[in-house]
Design a protein around this motif. Structure first.
Motif, PDB file in Angstrom:
ATOM      1  N   ARG A 144       0.941  -1.091  -0.185  1.00 42.43           N
ATOM      2  CA  ARG A 144       0.003  -0.051   0.033  1.00 42.43           C
ATOM      3  C   ARG A 144       1.031   1.177  -0.178  1.00 42.43           C
ATOM      4  N   GLY A 147       2.152   1.950  -3.305  1.00 40.46           N
ATOM      5  CA  GLY A 147       1.259   2.719  -3.937  1.00 40.46           C
ATOM      6  C   GLY A 147       1.007   4.056  -3.828  1.00 40.46           C
ATOM      7  N   ARG A 153      -2.689   2.626  -7.524  1.00 40.85           N
ATOM      8  CA  ARG A 153      -2.896   1.229  -6.837  1.00 40.85           C
ATOM      9  C   ARG A 153      -2.185   0.085  -7.348  1.00 40.85           C
ATOM     10  N   PHE A 178      -6.125  -1.911  -2.815  1.00 45.05           N
ATOM     11  CA  PHE A 178      -5.776  -2.519  -3.876  1.00 45.05           C
ATOM     12  C   PHE A 178      -6.209  -2.558  -5.161  1.00 45.05           C
TER      13      PHE A 178
END
Length: 309
Positions: A144, A147, A153, A178
């Protein structure tokens, strides 16, 4: 299609049960995810102390792994490493929750990220990216965080939970943050995401009793998946090593590296051995943060005895 069918089946099974915990779990998780980092780490320490008696089986697995992989440590040092790794594993549950539920503003400033240029270069070629890492308790949080640093993502590969209510809750939480959640054995789903140019966080360092080769990991023959180079080729993907750890002050260090020189070599067993050697180098730097509670050496070479009890 396979993933969609699984989700539909799981939802149908969950509807047949009263998944009473979902709403309070979401509320509690949202609160935990917003805790200051020192508080979250302290919560992990307290939870470890409370859960220690209930984790006897996992502690035995970890103790066996540490005995096999760190034979030079004396009993006191190995026990200290066992305590640290159990605490890192329990804390990883709260880090998982942070990764699923924390707003972007809470995560801002938590991580230092290196190697984004390797991701950008692969994207410029129009190729998918297979982020090749290892099973660290804070893996999904770091996916995460990566991202967030990229501004897009990433997708993850995750094992499905057998309980339909828990699976529905976990899948829903993961899909909040995600791009896609791909089942561990959903090869078509993985290839589809890579072929579209997606970024997938992926690990192949757990015990595999199929498509495997026995290669050294801390000097112990470990059944390791050999299919990764073929998956990357079929998905037109670039394989980029993705390593991470948590510093003592609670900050996360993320590093994306270029593909290893000479990898893949064309020899699946040799490529698996290279992966394990690279992972071992990383794990040795912060050994307590590896998922030692997993039975990494469950599958044994022919004629060798079982290692876990």
């Amino acid at each position: 299609m396979r993933a969609a069918c699984w989700r539909a089946m799981t939802s149908e099974r969950a509807r047949g049960r009263r998944c009473w915990f979902v709403a309070p779990a979401n509320l509690l998780a949202s609160g935990i995810a917003r805790l200051p980092q020192p508080w979250l780490l302290s919560l992990g320490s307290v939870a470890t102390w409370l859960l220690w008696p209930l984790l006897a089986k996992r502690r035995r697995h970890a103790a066996t792994n540490l005995s096999l992989c760190f034979p030079a440590l004396d009993e006191r040092a190995r026990m200290r490493l066992l305590r640290d790794t159990v605490r890192a594993t329990v804390t990883g549950v709260f880090e998982l929750i942070r990764g699923w539920y924390a707003p972007a503003r809470v995560l801002r400033g938590l991580a230092d990220v290196q190697g984004l240029e390797h991701v950008r270069a692969a994207q410029a070629q129009g190729r998918g990216i297979l982020l090749f890492g290892g099973h660290i308790p804070h893996s999904e949080l770091c996916a995460r965080l990566l991202g967030e640093a990229l501004g897009e993502r990433v997708s993850i590969v995750a094992r499905r939970n057998n309980d339909p209510c828990i699976e529905r809750w976990m899948d829903s939480a993961r899909r909040r943050v995600f791009a896609d959640v791909i089942a561990k054995k959903d090869v078509r789903g993985l290839l589809r995401t890579l072929s579209r140019g997606g970024i997938v966080a992926y690990s192949a360092d757990q015990d595999f009793n199929y498509q495997n080769a026995f290669v050294p990991f801390f000097g112990v023959p470990a059944a390791t998946l050999t299919a990764t180079p073929d998956l990357a080729r079929r998905g037109n993907a670039v394989v980029l090593p993705f390593w991470f750890h948590r510093d003592a002050d609670g900050r996360y260090q993320l590093r994306v590296e270029p593909t290893w020189s000479g990898w893949p070599s064309g020899d699946p067993a040799q490529d698996a051995a290279r992966y394990m050697a690279e992972l071992e180098t990383v794990v040795r730097q912060h050994p307590e943060q590896y998922l030692w509670v997993h039975r990494r050496f469950k599958t044994r070479p022919p004629g060798e005895p079982e290692l876990y009890r």
